[in-house]
Enzyme design. Structure first.
Site, short mmCIF file in Angstrom:
data_model
loop_
_atom_site.label_atom_id
_atom_site.label_comp_id
_atom_site.label_asym_id
_atom_site.label_seq_id
_atom_site.Cartn_x
_atom_site.Cartn_y
_atom_site.Cartn_z
N LYS A 49 -64.06 -11.55 34.39
CA LYS A 49 -64.66 -11.16 35.67
C LYS A 49 -66.17 -11.38 35.67
O LYS A 49 -66.74 -11.95 36.59
CB LYS A 49 -64.33 -9.70 35.97
CG LYS A 49 -64.84 -9.23 37.34
CD LYS A 49 -64.61 -7.74 37.54
CE LYS A 49 -63.17 -7.41 37.75
NZ LYS A 49 -62.98 -5.98 38.15
N GLU A 55 -65.75 -11.67 23.48
CA GLU A 55 -64.67 -12.43 22.84
C GLU A 55 -64.27 -13.65 23.68
O GLU A 55 -64.12 -14.76 23.16
CB GLU A 55 -63.45 -11.54 22.61
CG GLU A 55 -63.69 -10.35 21.69
CD GLU A 55 -64.12 -9.10 22.45
OE1 GLU A 55 -63.97 -8.01 21.88
OE2 GLU A 55 -64.58 -9.21 23.61
N GLY A 81 -58.26 -4.46 34.76
CA GLY A 81 -57.72 -5.59 34.00
C GLY A 81 -56.24 -5.50 33.73
O GLY A 81 -55.50 -6.48 33.85
N ARG A 82 -55.76 -4.30 33.38
CA ARG A 82 -54.34 -4.15 33.05
C ARG A 82 -53.44 -4.14 34.28
O ARG A 82 -52.22 -4.11 34.15
CB ARG A 82 -54.15 -2.88 32.23
CG ARG A 82 -54.63 -1.61 32.92
CD ARG A 82 -54.70 -0.46 31.93
NE ARG A 82 -55.25 0.77 32.47
CZ ARG A 82 -56.54 1.03 32.61
NH1 ARG A 82 -57.43 0.12 32.29
NH2 ARG A 82 -56.95 2.20 33.10
N GLU A 119 -53.95 2.43 27.64
CA GLU A 119 -55.31 2.36 28.17
C GLU A 119 -55.44 3.22 29.42
O GLU A 119 -56.51 3.78 29.70
CB GLU A 119 -55.68 0.91 28.49
CG GLU A 119 -57.18 0.70 28.70
CD GLU A 119 -57.57 -0.77 28.68
OE1 GLU A 119 -57.88 -1.30 27.60
OE2 GLU A 119 -57.55 -1.40 29.76
N HIS A 121 -31.58 -3.91 13.82
CA HIS A 121 -31.47 -4.22 12.39
C HIS A 121 -32.77 -3.91 11.65
O HIS A 121 -32.97 -4.39 10.54
CB HIS A 121 -31.06 -5.68 12.21
CG HIS A 121 -29.68 -5.97 12.72
ND1 HIS A 121 -28.56 -5.90 11.93
CD2 HIS A 121 -29.24 -6.27 13.97
CE1 HIS A 121 -27.49 -6.18 12.64
NE2 HIS A 121 -27.88 -6.40 13.89
N LYS A 164 -67.37 -1.92 21.26
CA LYS A 164 -68.06 -3.14 21.69
C LYS A 164 -69.56 -3.02 21.46
O LYS A 164 -70.21 -3.95 20.98
CB LYS A 164 -67.80 -3.39 23.18
CG LYS A 164 -66.40 -3.83 23.55
CD LYS A 164 -66.33 -4.07 25.04
CE LYS A 164 -64.97 -4.53 25.48
NZ LYS A 164 -64.91 -4.79 26.93
#
Length: 544
Positions: A211, A217, A272-273, A358, A389, A509
């Site tokens: 954005k 990152e 964001g999510r 979050e 399993h 951050k």
């Protein structure tokens, strides 16, 4: 319920009644609940937007459901839902509206917030995305050397990665098989190196999703992608043909070399999510085509309408959200397992981890007071039958209570022999085994030696939801995601927390930006951290 009039959770009448009710129900077994109520399996179900929910194998009675619904009413769920849908600033810590529901409203609808019709703006972006996707899919968009694009790499992190990669994997059946799609999120250079190792730069398009166009990152990986492309193409003008941006920062996008005509924006009312159905879904749209992407949006919207208009007692996300509160706060369940019985949904649990944790990993209420209950659970899972399993052993016979959502489909997209019947038999068998287990008498009746009997007893009484849909389509995926979005919202409303901020991601951050120059410095830096961090930095510098 406004933040100024919020009644502490534990003092609400329904909460106190649930505390008493839990003491009465805690030792009751699902075997007894089913034996005493033959119609339970048909009655404790709900449907909407093509999804069928069987919640009968939960440790609840009709009284439990009634009290949980009363708690929802006392918590102001209906009022807060309307506040969200009309664009009120319910994200209080950031003073923002929460309008991911607007991303999937039909073009014929209107939602005016602060004097702007946000639905019209959303469809303006969708139309531009569609035009770009059609150009790439048709081969009209060519790279610097005149070759059509054959590889699309999405570079983002968090919601700008998890949504697109999950949706691509979930809808791979509908994607263009002559196009390659890859996703880079980790700042670990290995992620980029492996994503590009076998690709030709002159056939590759990068979608940079940030954005602000400043996310550390993402922009580190974006600059690496730029260098990789230029090393092969050798001309700065090539960037405009091999990069597009999902961003709102036109100045930084232009500095990077991307034509701002190929910049697709979104809004501060999209977390964001919650953004995979915005321009963040550009790579998804390129993969499946604009038509299928709009079907995805239609699935989201149908579940939105269900959530907003269906009475609480038949409302899928409300029921699931209330059950999550029931187990987390009364049974002290720490985790929830989500087990999709579809290989296409292999990334769905990872996507839900961000959505749920979050959103509801919060320690204060909307008005800034410490919460007086447990909040978000740890969500996790793997596709069935793989998990059976490995970790199902703990769910069946371990000492921890882990509610489970089992997701299945009536029809497979890849019919081969009897695979699908075998797969779905496991959905129903696991739910049955979790609920009813196997008693010591049943184990003995099988001729088991007495010394082995305790090892083969299954306590049962382990809760599960079964979610069924006819087939995994773009519409179904949209409905399924919205189901969990609104379940998260329901839980957050009960706890009185802000499900739409994420301050918890910020501190790390900030500290990382302070440490970076200390790692890269040629001279010995003056370290002023704690003794552990100082020692780790010195050891790392020595390793380098």
């Amino acid at each position: 319920m406004s933040t100024t009039t919020m009644i502490p959770l534990r003092t609400r009448p329904a909460w106190r009644a649930l505390e008493t009710h839990y003491e009465e129900l805690d030792k009751v077994h699902l075997r007894d609940l089913f034996a005493g109520d033959p119609g339970r399996g048909e009655r404790l179900t709900a449907e909407g937007a093509g999804l069928y929910l069987d919640y009968s194998k939960n440790r609840i009675t009709d009284e439990t459901v009634a009290l949980l619904l009363q708690l929802a009413e006392e918590s102001g769920l209906s009022e807060r839902t309307e506040a969200m849908f009309r664009g009120d600033r319910i994200n209080v810590s950031e003073n923002r509206s929460v309008l991911h529901v607007a991303l999937r409203m039909p073009k014929s609808e209107s939602l005016v917030v602060d004097g702007v019709d946000v639905v019209a703006e959303v469809h303006g972006v969708l139309d531009r995305m569609s035009a770009l996707a059609d150009r790439i899919r048709s081969g009209e968009w060519t790279g610097h050397t005149g070759k059509p694009i054959r590889n699309v790499i999405n570079i983002g992190i968090g919601g700008s990665d998890l949504g697109p990669v999950m949706a691509y994997e979930a809808l791979r059946h509908y994607s263009r098989r002559d196009l390659v799609f890859r996703f880079v999120s980790n700042v670990d250079s290995t992620d980029f190196a492996e994503a590009t190792r076998d690709l030709a730069a002159d056939e590759t398009l990068f979608v940079i999703s940030s954005k602000t166009f400043t996310t550390l990152e993402t922009m580190t990986n974006a600059r690496t992608a730029r260098e990789w492309a230029l090393a092969a193409l050798g001309d700065e003008s090539a960037i405009a043909k091999h990069f597009v941006a999902v961003s709102t920062n036109a100045e930084e996008v232009s500095k990077f070399g991307i034509d701002t005509d190929n910049m697709f924006g979104f809004w501060d009312w999209v977390g964001g999510r919650y953004s995979m159905d915005s321009a963040i879904g550009l790579s998804t749209m390129i993969a499946v085509g604009p038509g299928a992407f709009r079907e995805l949006l239609a699935g989201f919207h149908e579940l939105d309408v269900h959530f907003r208009t269906t009475p609480l007692q038949r409302n899928l996300p409300v029921l699931m959200g209330l059950l999550a509160v029931w187990y987390g706060d009364f049974f002290d369940a720490q985790t929830v397992g989500v087990m999709p019985y579809s290989q296409y949904l292999k990334r769905f649990p990872a996507y839900l981890q961000q959505l749920t944790m979050e959103s509801n990993g919060k320690h204060v209420t909307l008005d800034g007071r410490a919460v007086d209950s447990q909040t978000g659970a740890v969500y996790w899972g793997e596709p069935g039958t793989n998990g059976q399993h490995s970790f199902y052993q703990l769910i069946h016979q371990g000492t921890k209570l882990i509610p489970v959502d089992l997701i299945g489909f009536g029809r497979t997209l890849n019919p081969i022999r009897d695979h699908h019947d075998l797969l779905m038999s496991n959905v129903f068998a696991q739910a049955e085994a979790l609920a009813f287990g196997k008693t010591d008498a049943e184990v003995r009746a099988e001729g088991t030696p007495e010394a082995i009997v305790p090892h083969r007893v299954f306590e049962g009484n382990r809760p599960s939801n079964v979610i069924l849909a006819e087939k995994l389509t773009p519409h179904t995926l949209g409905a399924l995601i919205a189901l969990y979005e609104h379940s998260v919202f329901t839980q957050g409303t009960i706890w009185g927390i802000d499900s739409f901020d994420q301050w918890g991601v910020e501190l790390g951050k900030v500290l990382a930006k302070r440490i970076i120059p200390e790692l890269e410095s040629i001279d010995e830096p003056d370290l002023r951290h704690d003794s552990s961090t100082n020692a780790l930095i010195r050891r790392y510098r020595a390793m380098r």
